[in-house]
Design a protein around this motif. Structure first.
Motif, mmCIF file in Angstrom:
data_model
loop_
_atom_site.group_PDB
_atom_site.id
_atom_site.type_symbol
_atom_site.label_atom_id
_atom_site.label_comp_id
_atom_site.label_asym_id
_atom_site.label_seq_id
_atom_site.Cartn_x
_atom_site.Cartn_y
_atom_site.Cartn_z
ATOM 1 N N THR A 130 32.221 22.750 -7.043
ATOM 2 C CA THR A 130 32.564 24.375 -6.598
ATOM 3 C C THR A 130 31.524 25.196 -6.592
ATOM 4 O OG1 THR A 130 32.966 24.408 -9.104
ATOM 5 C CG2 THR A 130 34.735 23.695 -7.628
ATOM 6 N N PHE A 131 31.506 26.203 -5.784
ATOM 7 C CA PHE A 131 30.570 27.228 -5.720
ATOM 8 C C PHE A 131 31.243 28.485 -5.757
ATOM 9 C CE2 PHE A 131 31.323 25.143 -1.787
ATOM 10 C CZ PHE A 131 31.425 26.338 -0.764
ATOM 11 N N HIS A 132 30.654 29.571 -6.525
ATOM 12 C CA HIS A 132 31.269 30.864 -6.634
ATOM 13 C C HIS A 132 30.203 31.791 -6.452
ATOM 14 C CE1 HIS A 132 34.194 33.870 -7.456
ATOM 15 N NE2 HIS A 132 33.345 34.122 -8.619
ATOM 16 N N SER A 187 32.089 31.518 -1.650
ATOM 17 C CA SER A 187 32.760 30.668 -2.554
ATOM 18 C C SER A 187 33.633 29.311 -1.643
ATOM 19 C CB SER A 187 33.549 31.574 -3.291
ATOM 20 O OG SER A 187 32.774 32.531 -4.209
ATOM 21 N N GLY A 188 33.679 28.379 -2.698
ATOM 22 C CA GLY A 188 34.541 27.397 -2.053
ATOM 23 C C GLY A 188 34.573 26.163 -2.764
ATOM 24 N N VAL A 189 35.250 25.120 -2.422
ATOM 25 C CA VAL A 189 35.469 23.986 -3.162
ATOM 26 C C VAL A 189 35.604 22.659 -2.083
ATOM 27 C CG1 VAL A 189 37.023 22.555 -4.611
ATOM 28 C CG2 VAL A 189 37.039 25.181 -4.803
ATOM 29 N N VAL A 196 38.778 14.776 0.482
ATOM 30 C CA VAL A 196 39.349 15.789 1.442
ATOM 31 C C VAL A 196 38.221 16.176 2.446
ATOM 32 C CG1 VAL A 196 40.118 18.433 1.917
ATOM 33 C CG2 VAL A 196 40.806 16.972 -0.067
ATOM 34 N N LEU A 197 38.278 15.989 3.791
ATOM 35 C CA LEU A 197 37.357 16.504 4.916
ATOM 36 C C LEU A 197 37.357 17.859 4.974
ATOM 37 C CD1 LEU A 197 35.569 15.531 7.152
ATOM 38 C CD2 LEU A 197 37.334 15.656 8.640
ATOM 39 N N THR A 198 35.999 18.358 4.634
ATOM 40 C CA THR A 198 35.601 19.480 4.589
ATOM 41 C C THR A 198 34.496 19.862 5.675
ATOM 42 O OG1 THR A 198 35.925 19.775 2.167
ATOM 43 C CG2 THR A 198 34.783 21.642 3.304
ATOM 44 N N ALA A 199 34.707 20.770 6.552
ATOM 45 C CA ALA A 199 34.177 21.074 7.827
ATOM 46 C C ALA A 199 33.686 22.418 7.750
ATOM 47 C CB ALA A 199 34.742 20.567 8.893
ATOM 48 N N LEU A 200 32.316 22.845 8.035
ATOM 49 C CA LEU A 200 31.964 24.421 8.169
ATOM 50 C C LEU A 200 31.717 24.340 9.843
ATOM 51 C CD1 LEU A 200 29.533 24.876 5.235
ATOM 52 C CD2 LEU A 200 31.972 25.386 5.359
ATOM 53 N N THR A 204 18.036 32.145 -5.067
ATOM 54 C CA THR A 204 19.324 31.630 -5.071
ATOM 55 C C THR A 204 20.065 32.178 -6.275
ATOM 56 O OG1 THR A 204 18.695 29.374 -3.928
ATOM 57 C CG2 THR A 204 20.800 29.649 -4.787
ATOM 58 N N GLU A 205 21.079 32.720 -6.012
ATOM 59 C CA GLU A 205 21.959 33.330 -6.965
ATOM 60 C C GLU A 205 23.509 32.658 -6.823
ATOM 61 O OE1 GLU A 205 22.110 37.538 -6.401
ATOM 62 O OE2 GLU A 205 20.002 37.702 -6.941
ATOM 63 N N GLY A 206 24.150 32.742 -7.760
ATOM 64 C CA GLY A 206 25.589 32.068 -8.019
ATOM 65 C C GLY A 206 25.797 31.147 -8.946
ATOM 66 N N ASP A 207 27.131 30.389 -8.924
ATOM 67 C CA ASP A 207 27.527 29.559 -9.950
ATOM 68 C C ASP A 207 27.942 28.445 -8.879
ATOM 69 O OD1 ASP A 207 28.151 28.241 -12.455
ATOM 70 O OD2 ASP A 207 30.203 28.865 -12.202
ATOM 71 N N ILE A 208 26.980 27.069 -9.311
ATOM 72 C CA ILE A 208 27.588 25.761 -8.599
ATOM 73 C C ILE A 208 27.638 24.940 -9.698
ATOM 74 C CG2 ILE A 208 26.614 23.980 -7.090
ATOM 75 C CD1 ILE A 208 24.644 26.023 -5.854
ATOM 76 N N ARG A 209 29.011 24.171 -9.508
ATOM 77 C CA ARG A 209 29.532 23.331 -10.827
ATOM 78 C C ARG A 209 29.854 22.110 -10.024
ATOM 79 N NH1 ARG A 209 30.453 25.665 -15.750
ATOM 80 N NH2 ARG A 209 30.151 27.725 -15.881
ATOM 81 N N ILE A 210 29.802 21.018 -10.861
ATOM 82 C CA ILE A 210 30.266 19.529 -10.615
ATOM 83 C C ILE A 210 31.206 19.177 -11.610
ATOM 84 C CG2 ILE A 210 29.604 17.254 -10.067
ATOM 85 C CD1 ILE A 210 28.109 19.254 -7.963
ATOM 86 N N SER A 211 32.430 19.283 -10.906
ATOM 87 C CA SER A 211 33.373 18.778 -11.959
ATOM 88 C C SER A 211 33.843 19.797 -13.089
ATOM 89 C CB SER A 211 33.522 17.396 -12.098
ATOM 90 O OG SER A 211 33.753 16.508 -11.096
ATOM 91 N N GLY A 212 33.238 20.890 -13.092
ATOM 92 C CA GLY A 212 33.346 21.904 -14.129
ATOM 93 C C GLY A 212 31.776 21.994 -15.120
#
Length: 587
Positions: free
Chosen positions: A399-401, A430-432, A437-441, A465-473
């Motif tokens: 997840t990234f916010h 932001s996104g997950v 799940v196939l995720t495409a940009l 770089t700024e923001g919050d990036i998490r791996i399984s929380g």
């Protein structure tokens, strides 16, 4: 149908009825409803409390940068170097034969029947013979320059993906070059020493051999260090020419030390050849046979020559000249990155059985018996394949916010009156990315798809770089993130002299945890080869792109397999595209 804005957002989820037609609900309304619910309040209350690290599961996240210990890393790299030396045995055999041939030519030029230790003129010819031996041993290490540059892309890829530290690779390479240096020193000494008629003392014979060995080691380390600094063949050749100029011209033979100008004396002290020249001259001209009185001075012939050539007049101990170069080489490899990094795409794992389960209800309701039979057969085969995957897969969510990315404002834009000092390339993204799940940009070139993937993968070495990036929380830690992720580069970089199976085994040996047995690793490598359909090419050499070895499509499958054998939860992929392209996530 587009749903009208509601006054009471708390009732959005309650108003959803599965029996009614689909109605679009904005994400902002769903987020507001969640924050106003009891679950949102509970989540906020938990986030407000500091996290207790003692209550965390030790296996929740990787806490070490490398999968195996330093000693095991060194052992695997050592075995890999032995394999590569064996594949390059023609080169090393040819170079050894070259040493013997050039030594034979040198022995015939400086034949002992024409050289006599009777005066300074003959002594100068002996000194020229000694210098030529040092020069040849040094030039024989020049072939390490192109070899090192050709191996650097593979090294940087493996180092950046936490296969092994830089020191384990450089130390293993250094240790295995020691026997080769000994072999060349022994061959040259045995062919030249007594044929030319150097001092016949056994002690001076072995000291001469030791000096040649040390100079050869110095040459190997020097040219490998140049390759690590330059990282490009053209630049390395330029460095090599300048180094040879300093080493030979200021080495103490072409120009004696006392005749070097004061502003160039630093070149004498940094020239490794000067130390070898001084040691080999003192070793020869302090022998008993050179102690005859000189006809042009009050000293002996040997000491007079040493004095005229600005050499010391006592025995010297030649330092281990390889060590500084080896140390600098390791530091350069640890700190430098390769030229022209490629750009990543994100891929997440999914399993074919998930799709089979979803299709089960539809297929079994089909009245056609052949369809049912075919489906049941596919399910059984899929179960067999799943059983073959002996290592469990751990799905993770990324997840990234509010991710923002800035770079320094280009000078051209500043010259046109732009007041800002930073240029923003990503704005509150932001996104997950969920497993399975196939995720495409999707977007046109220059839309920022690759930039976003670079930031999420931690591949950006510059910018802000700024923001919050998490791996399984959990907050993403870049140092250990490589342990749970793989990266399939756009350029398929592999060692050309190893086979497909050896490439996969090397990756699995370094990246799988040490608690996994060797048999399990081998079974897992076999399963991955079957998965990417490379089992029939297991013994094929990778070769060079476009010339020998695997085709472009086979090299791409090998690149994917090298990452799959690490059993990653997230795979980053970059593929060359043009026009309206997509960056996708999915294996």
């Amino acid at each position: 149908m587009i749903m009208k804005p509601r006054k009471h957002k708390l009732t959005i989820l309650k108003d959803i009825n599965p029996s009614k037609p689909y109605q679009f609900i904005p994400v902002s309304d769903i987020a507001a409803a969640f924050r106003s619910s009891k679950y949102g309040h509970a989540a906020d209350s938990k986030l407000a409390k500091p996290f207790d690290r003692s209550s965390a599961d030790p296996s929740a996240l990787c806490r070490t940068k490398f999968a195996i210990s330093g000693w095991e890393n060194l052992k695997v790299c050592f075995e890999r170097e032995i394999l590569l030396i064996n594949r390059h045995r023609f080169l090393y055999t040819f170079r050894t034969c070259q040493v013997a041939f050039v030594g034979f030519v040198t022995a015939t030029v400086f034949l002992r029947t024409r050289l006599h230790p009777t005066n300074e003129a003959y002594a100068n010819e002996y000194l020229a013979c000694l210098f030529f031996g040092l020069v040849h041993m040094m030039f024989n290490g020049f072939s390490e320059l192109p070899l090192m540059i050709s191996r650097l892309p593979v090294f940087y890829k493996q180092r950046d993906n936490s296969f092994h530290p830089a020191w384990s690779w450089s130390v293993a390479s250094w240790i295995l070059r020691v026997p080769y240096s000994i072999l060349e020193a022994v061959v040259w000494t045995c062919v030249v020493y007594y044929s030319v008629g150097l001092a016949p003392s056994p002690g001076r014979f072995f000291r001469y051999m030791l000096i040649l060995f040390s100079v050869h080691q110095m040459a190997l380390g020097l040219f490998r260090m140049m390759a690590s600094i330059a990282r490009d063949m053209v630049i390395a050749n330029t460095f090599g020419s300048a180094a040879i100029l300093v080493v030979f011209l200021l080495g103490g033979f072409v120009i004696p030390k006392d005749d070097i100008k004061p502003w160039w004396i630093w070149g004498f002290w940094i020239s490794p050849l000067s130390y070898g020249q001084r040691a080999i001259a003192v070793n020869e001209f302090t022998a008993t046979r050179w102690m005859e009185p000189s006809a042009i001075s009050n000293t002996t012939i040997g000491l007079n020559l040493l004095k005229l050539r600005s050499f010391p007049e006592r025995q010297l101990v030649l330092g281990w000249s390889r060590c500084p170069s080896c140390l600098c080489n390791s530091l350069q490899q640890h700190s430098h990155s390769r030229l022209g990094l490629s750009q990543p795409l994100v891929l997440l794992h999914f399993f074919p059985l998930a799709a089979l389960r979803k299709a089960r209800a539809v297929v079994l309701d089909d009245p056609n018996e052949e369809t049912k039979t075919a489906f049941v057969s596919d399910v059984k085969q899929a179960k067999i394949e799943k059983k073959g995957m002996i290592l469990p897969f751990k799905p993770l969510t990324m997840t990234f916010h509010n991710v923002n990315y800035y770079v320094d404002m280009p000078k051209e834009m500043r010259s046109h009156g732009v007041p800002e000092t930073r240029l923003q390339l990503l704005s509150s993204v932001s996104g997950v990315f969920s497993p399975g799940v196939l995720t495409a940009l999707v977007g046109s070139s220059g839309a920022g798809k690759t930039t976003l993937m670079d930031v999420l993968a931690g591949r950006k070495t510059g910018g802000y770089t700024e923001g919050d990036i998490r791996i399984s929380g959990y907050p993403k830690e870049q140092q250990t993130f490589a342990r749970i992720s793989g990266y399939v580069e756009q350029n398929d970089i592999h060692s050309p002299q190893v086979t497909v199976e050896e490439s996969l085994w090397f990756s699995a040996s370094l990246r799988l945890p040490k608690d996994i047995s060797k048999e399990q690793k081998k079974e897992f490598v076999e399963e991955v080869m079957r998965l990417v359909e490379l089992d029939s090419l297991r013994y094929a050499l990778v070769g060079l792109p476009g010339t020998t070895g695997l085709s472009t499509e086979q090299r791409k499958r090998l690149t994917i397999a090298v990452e799959l054998v690490a059993n990653p939860s997230i795979i980053f992929m970059d593929e060359p595209t043009s026009g309206l392209d997509a960056r996708a996530a999915a294996i």
